[in-house]
Design a protein around this motif. Structure first.
Motif, PDB file in Angstrom:
ATOM      1  N   PHE A 348      11.112  72.926 -15.913  1.00  0.00           N
ATOM      2  CA  PHE A 348       9.737  73.408 -15.986  1.00  0.00           C
ATOM      3  C   PHE A 348       8.809  72.300 -16.489  1.00  0.00           C
ATOM      4  O   PHE A 348       9.198  71.462 -17.307  1.00  0.00           O
ATOM      5  CB  PHE A 348       9.644  74.614 -16.927  1.00  0.00           C
ATOM      6  CG  PHE A 348      10.286  75.859 -16.369  1.00  0.00           C
ATOM      7  CD1 PHE A 348       9.543  76.767 -15.632  1.00  0.00           C
ATOM      8  CD2 PHE A 348      11.637  76.104 -16.579  1.00  0.00           C
ATOM      9  CE1 PHE A 348      10.135  77.913 -15.115  1.00  0.00           C
ATOM     10  CE2 PHE A 348      12.241  77.248 -16.064  1.00  0.00           C
ATOM     11  CZ  PHE A 348      11.483  78.152 -15.328  1.00  0.00           C
ATOM     12  N   ALA A 349       7.580  72.311 -15.987  1.00  0.00           N
ATOM     13  CA  ALA A 349       6.599  71.311 -16.414  1.00  0.00           C
ATOM     14  C   ALA A 349       6.423  71.380 -17.928  1.00  0.00           C
ATOM     15  O   ALA A 349       6.322  72.463 -18.508  1.00  0.00           O
ATOM     16  CB  ALA A 349       5.268  71.554 -15.718  1.00  0.00           C
ATOM     17  N   VAL A 350       6.399  70.216 -18.537  1.00  0.00           N
ATOM     18  CA  VAL A 350       6.178  70.159 -19.987  1.00  0.00           C
ATOM     19  C   VAL A 350       4.702  70.436 -20.261  1.00  0.00           C
ATOM     20  O   VAL A 350       3.823  69.818 -19.649  1.00  0.00           O
ATOM     21  CB  VAL A 350       6.594  68.780 -20.544  1.00  0.00           C
ATOM     22  CG1 VAL A 350       6.133  68.614 -21.988  1.00  0.00           C
ATOM     23  CG2 VAL A 350       8.107  68.615 -20.440  1.00  0.00           C
ATOM     24  N   PRO A 351       4.405  71.377 -21.156  1.00  0.00           N
ATOM     25  CA  PRO A 351       3.006  71.721 -21.428  1.00  0.00           C
ATOM     26  C   PRO A 351       2.194  70.526 -21.915  1.00  0.00           C
ATOM     27  O   PRO A 351       2.719  69.627 -22.580  1.00  0.00           O
ATOM     28  CB  PRO A 351       3.110  72.789 -22.535  1.00  0.00           C
ATOM     29  CG  PRO A 351       4.493  73.330 -22.429  1.00  0.00           C
ATOM     30  CD  PRO A 351       5.340  72.197 -21.942  1.00  0.00           C
ATOM     31  N   ARG A 352       0.929  70.554 -21.591  1.00  0.00           N
ATOM     32  CA  ARG A 352       0.003  69.546 -22.116  1.00  0.00           C
ATOM     33  C   ARG A 352      -0.801  70.203 -23.241  1.00  0.00           C
ATOM     34  O   ARG A 352      -1.425  71.243 -23.031  1.00  0.00           O
ATOM     35  CB  ARG A 352      -0.913  69.039 -21.010  1.00  0.00           C
ATOM     36  CG  ARG A 352      -0.137  68.286 -19.932  1.00  0.00           C
ATOM     37  CD  ARG A 352      -1.049  67.751 -18.849  1.00  0.00           C
ATOM     38  NE  ARG A 352      -0.293  67.026 -17.836  1.00  0.00           N
ATOM     39  CZ  ARG A 352      -0.834  66.487 -16.757  1.00  0.00           C
ATOM     40  NH1 ARG A 352      -2.148  66.579 -16.561  1.00  0.00           N
ATOM     41  NH2 ARG A 352      -0.091  65.844 -15.876  1.00  0.00           N
ATOM     42  N   THR A 371       9.606  62.999 -13.784  1.00  0.00           N
ATOM     43  CA  THR A 371       9.673  63.263 -12.345  1.00  0.00           C
ATOM     44  C   THR A 371       8.374  62.730 -11.731  1.00  0.00           C
ATOM     45  O   THR A 371       7.474  62.282 -12.452  1.00  0.00           O
ATOM     46  CB  THR A 371       9.797  64.768 -12.035  1.00  0.00           C
ATOM     47  OG1 THR A 371       8.556  65.417 -12.400  1.00  0.00           O
ATOM     48  CG2 THR A 371      10.952  65.396 -12.794  1.00  0.00           C
ATOM     49  N   GLU A 372       8.271  62.813 -10.413  1.00  0.00           N
ATOM     50  CA  GLU A 372       7.039  62.378  -9.745  1.00  0.00           C
ATOM     51  C   GLU A 372       5.836  63.170 -10.222  1.00  0.00           C
ATOM     52  O   GLU A 372       4.707  62.685 -10.215  1.00  0.00           O
ATOM     53  CB  GLU A 372       7.189  62.534  -8.225  1.00  0.00           C
ATOM     54  CG  GLU A 372       8.142  61.526  -7.601  1.00  0.00           C
ATOM     55  CD  GLU A 372       8.243  61.702  -6.095  1.00  0.00           C
ATOM     56  OE1 GLU A 372       7.568  62.612  -5.567  1.00  0.00           O
ATOM     57  OE2 GLU A 372       8.998  60.940  -5.457  1.00  0.00           O
ATOM     58  N   ASP A 373       6.091  64.423 -10.639  1.00  0.00           N
ATOM     59  CA  ASP A 373       4.988  65.298 -11.079  1.00  0.00           C
ATOM     60  C   ASP A 373       4.768  65.259 -12.586  1.00  0.00           C
ATOM     61  O   ASP A 373       3.999  66.055 -13.128  1.00  0.00           O
ATOM     62  CB  ASP A 373       5.266  66.737 -10.637  1.00  0.00           C
ATOM     63  CG  ASP A 373       5.362  66.861  -9.126  1.00  0.00           C
ATOM     64  OD1 ASP A 373       4.545  66.230  -8.435  1.00  0.00           O
ATOM     65  OD2 ASP A 373       6.267  67.580  -8.644  1.00  0.00           O
ATOM     66  N   GLY A 374       5.468  64.364 -13.273  1.00  0.00           N
ATOM     67  CA  GLY A 374       5.302  64.269 -14.715  1.00  0.00           C
ATOM     68  C   GLY A 374       6.539  64.734 -15.458  1.00  0.00           C
ATOM     69  O   GLY A 374       7.613  64.915 -14.865  1.00  0.00           O
ATOM     70  N   LEU A 375       6.402  64.933 -16.759  1.00  0.00           N
ATOM     71  CA  LEU A 375       7.534  65.340 -17.592  1.00  0.00           C
ATOM     72  C   LEU A 375       7.936  66.787 -17.318  1.00  0.00           C
ATOM     73  O   LEU A 375       7.079  67.666 -17.180  1.00  0.00           O
ATOM     74  CB  LEU A 375       7.179  65.211 -19.076  1.00  0.00           C
ATOM     75  CG  LEU A 375       7.010  63.809 -19.658  1.00  0.00           C
ATOM     76  CD1 LEU A 375       6.624  63.909 -21.135  1.00  0.00           C
ATOM     77  CD2 LEU A 375       8.274  62.988 -19.503  1.00  0.00           C
ATOM     78  N   VAL A 376       9.255  67.009 -17.245  1.00  0.00           N
ATOM     79  CA  VAL A 376       9.783  68.373 -17.127  1.00  0.00           C
ATOM     80  C   VAL A 376      10.875  68.568 -18.175  1.00  0.00           C
ATOM     81  O   VAL A 376      11.427  67.606 -18.718  1.00  0.00           O
ATOM     82  CB  VAL A 376      10.350  68.667 -15.713  1.00  0.00           C
ATOM     83  CG1 VAL A 376       9.278  68.504 -14.648  1.00  0.00           C
ATOM     84  CG2 VAL A 376      11.566  67.786 -15.409  1.00  0.00           C
ATOM     85  N   SER A 377      11.177  69.831 -18.445  1.00  0.00           N
ATOM     86  CA  SER A 377      12.198  70.149 -19.443  1.00  0.00           C
ATOM     87  C   SER A 377      13.576  69.752 -18.943  1.00  0.00           C
ATOM     88  O   SER A 377      13.897  69.902 -17.767  1.00  0.00           O
ATOM     89  CB  SER A 377      12.167  71.642 -19.772  1.00  0.00           C
ATOM     90  OG  SER A 377      12.311  72.439 -18.615  1.00  0.00           O
TER      91      SER A 377
END
Length: 428
Positions: A348-352, A371-377
């Protein structure tokens, strides 16, 4: 030129250690191996080397003129990584393999305490399901079941009834839930009182205590749900009076550090004493051979002196200086993956988090990946959000305003971190 420090580990604890080192003027650069990508936001250099790859870590330390190494997690300490660094002529802050047994074997710790009259719960050790079940049947509940070896903070069951105790023993001996850590168990008397963590910087018989903290082991509000590695913490702990802390230093920390020297296993590094304030005085629940997690993330932000300079001074045999913010409260809340600690659901996307309104707030990362979309759990405990307030209520208000405003799909967190320290607190 400032100091270059290598920190071993990858969690929020190591993030807090590295961040605190960099805040001091003595430290120029901090490398963390293997680290995690969330740490890079704080100017920490990530090194893609596994914490068990001792040969590669030694090569890296030599090639990069590392001044000293700080070992964060328990597993490499118990594997003897400090011995290996020292044999290679590299200074390392942490206990050697023999001294790390104080965490690596609960039986070792219990026998040490028994020999030196250090206050702790009465106990028995067993290496079979039948013997341990028979003892529970004879003793009755409540009773505490502990896997003897390392179980990432999850190998302890406080059984309020015998059926829970039997189930815990079967998980250890039959299901092998904790692997080799469960080849034997320690069964302890149940102690009543509030728990607190007292960590100290130690060099043999000399030690420098830190402010105490209290963590929250259960997964859900009101201390419900399974044991975890910790869902949050706060410091100080106002319901534990200074007289109890002083007694703990005099009857526990001082005699155990002296005992280890006297027995030929001197302890150097961070000694974590997990304690409980009983009616008879403070008693030991457990010792750890390193910083606690999540306690580190709320204790180190209280440090107002230079951590790197102090650690180097300890390693060099001098007298370090530690100063602490003794007036305000630090409080941290862990965001964990849904399903933790049994079967975490990751990806899951890491919250900002919006920290712009709170200069004291910080995010310490643990189970994350890029990941390409940013940090994930990528783990059970994903991060910790920490801030400082005038008191517990103020710190709670500040940290929960940050966490509650974020998008936390795929995660859960406790909403009552620090509640036990509020005036008029009553357990459910």
């Amino acid at each position: 030129m400032g100091l270059k420090v290598l920190v071993i580990g990858s969690g929020a604890r190591e993030h807090a250690i590295a961040h605190t080192l960099l805040k001091g003027s003595s430290v120029e650069q901090v490398f963390v191996a293997p680290g995690n990508p969330g740490m890079a936001q704080d100017g920490i250099t990530i090194v893609q080397l596994a914490q068990h790859n001792q040969a590669a870590l030694i090569d890296f330390a030599k090639e990069n003129a590392i001044d000293f190494v700080f070992v964060g997690p328990e597993a490499p300490l118990i594997d003897g990584i400090v011995d290996t660094f020292e044999a290679a002529g590299i200074k390392a802050f942490g206990p050697n393999k023999v001294a790390a047994q104080i965490e690596g074997s609960k039986t070792f710790a219990k026998e040490l305490m028994a020999r030196h009259n250090i206050p702790t719960a009465q106990y028995r050790s067993f290496s079979s399901l039948e013997e341990s079940k028979a003892y529970v049947a004879e003793h009755g509940a409540p009773i505490v079941i502990k896997a003897d070896g390392l179980a990432a903070g999850k190998g302890v069951t406080v059984a309020m009834d015998e059926d829970t105790a039997y189930k815990a023993l079967e998980e250890i001996f039959v299901d092998h839930r904790f692997g080799a850590a469960g080849s034997s168990v320690v069964i302890e008397d149940y102690l009543e009182g509030q728990e607190f963590s007292l960590m100290s910087f130690v060099r043999g018989k000399e030690f420098w205590p830190m402010p105490i903290s209290q963590d929250h082991k259960r997964a859900h509000d009101g201390d419900k749900g399974p044991n975890t590695g910790g869902m949050g913490a706060y410091s100080p702990v106002p319901q534990i009076p200074q007289s109890v802390i002083t007694e703990a230093i005099d009857t526990i920390v001082r005699p155990v550090t002296a005992a280890m020297v006297d027995e030929g296993t001197p302890f150097n590094g961070i000694l974590y004493a997990g304690l409980i304030a009983t009616k008879e005085g403070p008693k030991v629940i457990e010792f750890n051979a390193r910083f606690g997690d999540p306690e580190t993330e709320v204790v180190l932000p209280k440090l107002t002196s230079d951590l790197g300079e102090a650690l180097k001074t300890i390693l060099d045999g001098g007298t370090p200086t530690f100063t602490w913010d003794e007036h305000r409260t630090t409080l941290g809340v862990v965001l964990a993956s849904n399903g933790y600690p049994i079967k975490p659901q990751t990806g899951f996307a890491v919250p900002r988090f919006d920290l712009s309104g709170d200069p004291d707030a910080h995010v310490y990362y643990a189970g994350v990946k890029n990941t390409e979309d940013g940090l994930v759990s990528d783990g059970g405990r994903v991060l910790l959000v920490e801030t400082t307030g005038n008191d517990i209520a103020d710190a709670q208000r500040k940290v929960y305003s940050i966490v509650d405003a974020a998008q936390t799909t795929g995660y859960f967190y406790r909403h009552d971190i620090g509640a036990k320290g509020l005036p008029g607190y009553q357990a459910d």
